[in-house]
Write an enzyme that holds these catalytic residues in place. Sequence first.
Site, mmCIF file in Angstrom:
data_model
loop_
_atom_site.group_PDB
_atom_site.id
_atom_site.type_symbol
_atom_site.label_atom_id
_atom_site.label_comp_id
_atom_site.label_asym_id
_atom_site.label_seq_id
_atom_site.Cartn_x
_atom_site.Cartn_y
_atom_site.Cartn_z
ATOM 1 N N CYS A 72 -25.561 -69.368 14.460
ATOM 2 C CA CYS A 72 -26.528 -69.703 13.412
ATOM 3 C C CYS A 72 -26.187 -68.847 12.188
ATOM 4 O O CYS A 72 -25.334 -67.965 12.264
ATOM 5 C CB CYS A 72 -27.930 -69.384 13.897
ATOM 6 S SG CYS A 72 -28.087 -67.640 14.274
ATOM 7 N N GLU B 90 -35.157 -57.833 19.803
ATOM 8 C CA GLU B 90 -35.791 -58.281 18.553
ATOM 9 C C GLU B 90 -37.281 -57.926 18.566
ATOM 10 O O GLU B 90 -37.832 -57.454 17.562
ATOM 11 C CB GLU B 90 -35.614 -59.800 18.378
ATOM 12 C CG GLU B 90 -36.281 -60.302 17.090
ATOM 13 C CD GLU B 90 -36.349 -61.826 16.990
ATOM 14 O OE1 GLU B 90 -35.363 -62.491 17.312
ATOM 15 O OE2 GLU B 90 -37.404 -62.338 16.570
ATOM 16 N N HIS C 133 -25.183 -61.212 21.274
ATOM 17 C CA HIS C 133 -25.132 -61.311 22.731
ATOM 18 C C HIS C 133 -23.961 -62.159 23.172
ATOM 19 O O HIS C 133 -24.129 -63.243 23.707
ATOM 20 C CB HIS C 133 -26.432 -61.951 23.260
ATOM 21 C CG HIS C 133 -27.529 -60.970 23.407
ATOM 22 N ND1 HIS C 133 -28.858 -61.273 23.201
ATOM 23 C CD2 HIS C 133 -27.502 -59.655 23.730
ATOM 24 C CE1 HIS C 133 -29.582 -60.200 23.401
ATOM 25 N NE2 HIS C 133 -28.786 -59.212 23.715
HETATM 26 FE FE1 SF4 Z 1 -30.031 -66.885 13.852
HETATM 27 FE FE2 SF4 Z 1 -32.063 -65.527 14.840
HETATM 28 FE FE3 SF4 Z 1 -31.566 -65.479 12.238
HETATM 29 FE FE4 SF4 Z 1 -32.443 -67.703 13.320
HETATM 30 S S1 SF4 Z 1 -33.539 -65.775 13.209
HETATM 31 S S2 SF4 Z 1 -30.784 -67.547 11.834
HETATM 32 S S3 SF4 Z 1 -31.525 -67.642 15.335
HETATM 33 S S4 SF4 Z 1 -30.282 -64.668 13.850
#
Ligand code: SF4
Length: 274
Positions: A12, A128, A41
């Site tokens: 992402c 997170e 990860h």
């Molecule tokens: Fe990627 Fe997490 Fe950021 Fe969404 S919140 S763009 S899944 S790193």
Amino acid sequence: MEVIVAKTAGFCFGVERAVDKVYEQIGKTERPIYTYGPIIHNEEVVRDLEEKGVRVIESEEELKALSDGVVVIRSHGVAQAVEEEIQALGLPYVDATCPFVKKIHQLAAESGEQGKVFLLAGDKDHPEVKGILGHCKGENFTVKSNQELVDLLKNHPELRTKPLAFAAQTTFHAGEWEKCLETLKKLCTNAAVFATICNATARRQKEAKTLAQRCDRMIVVGGRDSSNTAKLRDICAEHCETYLIERADELPVFSAGLSVGITAGASTPASIIK
Ligand code: SF4
């Protein structure tokens, strides 16, 4: 055999940005480079970075012991205390926290300042979530499912009328979040809701579900300790036989004629999906 790869499979925006920032440092500094926690990860990426001299720091004790180097904060982010620790060391650092996660850090801090209880839908053991909770300045709770939210409101009935700020871990299951919102609507009178599930995750989960509904088998490519990969596996497994693999050599053998869908977690590089 029909093989369909999900358009949303793989890195992402936040992960790509974080990984790029580490590789940028490799070409830019002579100092040792450290990431606070694995940058993503994915074992393959972490191993490649290790081969290029990037070390992973796992604890605040290791951080305090550093006398030189550049520290990169991972995309999941870290607690306020860790940020302050890094600043106090006087070492240069690069904050690769995803901007979407940063937004939740801000919400967590502001909620406390405004006298609101901060309620987070997420897994309290996930880095997170630990990072987000480390930005709270007041009362806070974490629930990992709608059932836990129902139990929390039963055990703490005062929360039903207190001002609440309700947000989610960026990778929280979209369906479970909807159930939590229903519960909140029914039981709480003073809750502000912040839809912080990342779109990248929601889109990937939606496409995985559609693919799993039309395919005979699903392959989910990603790290075994990645929560967004595990969620993809769970979503797909509700609709067809699903395999979670980390590398190509773990691929199962399928009989001819089956249709196989492929998706991948946010930390899976395109090269592995291919
Ligand atoms: Fe990627 Fe997490 Fe950021 Fe969404 S919140 S763009 S899944 S790193």
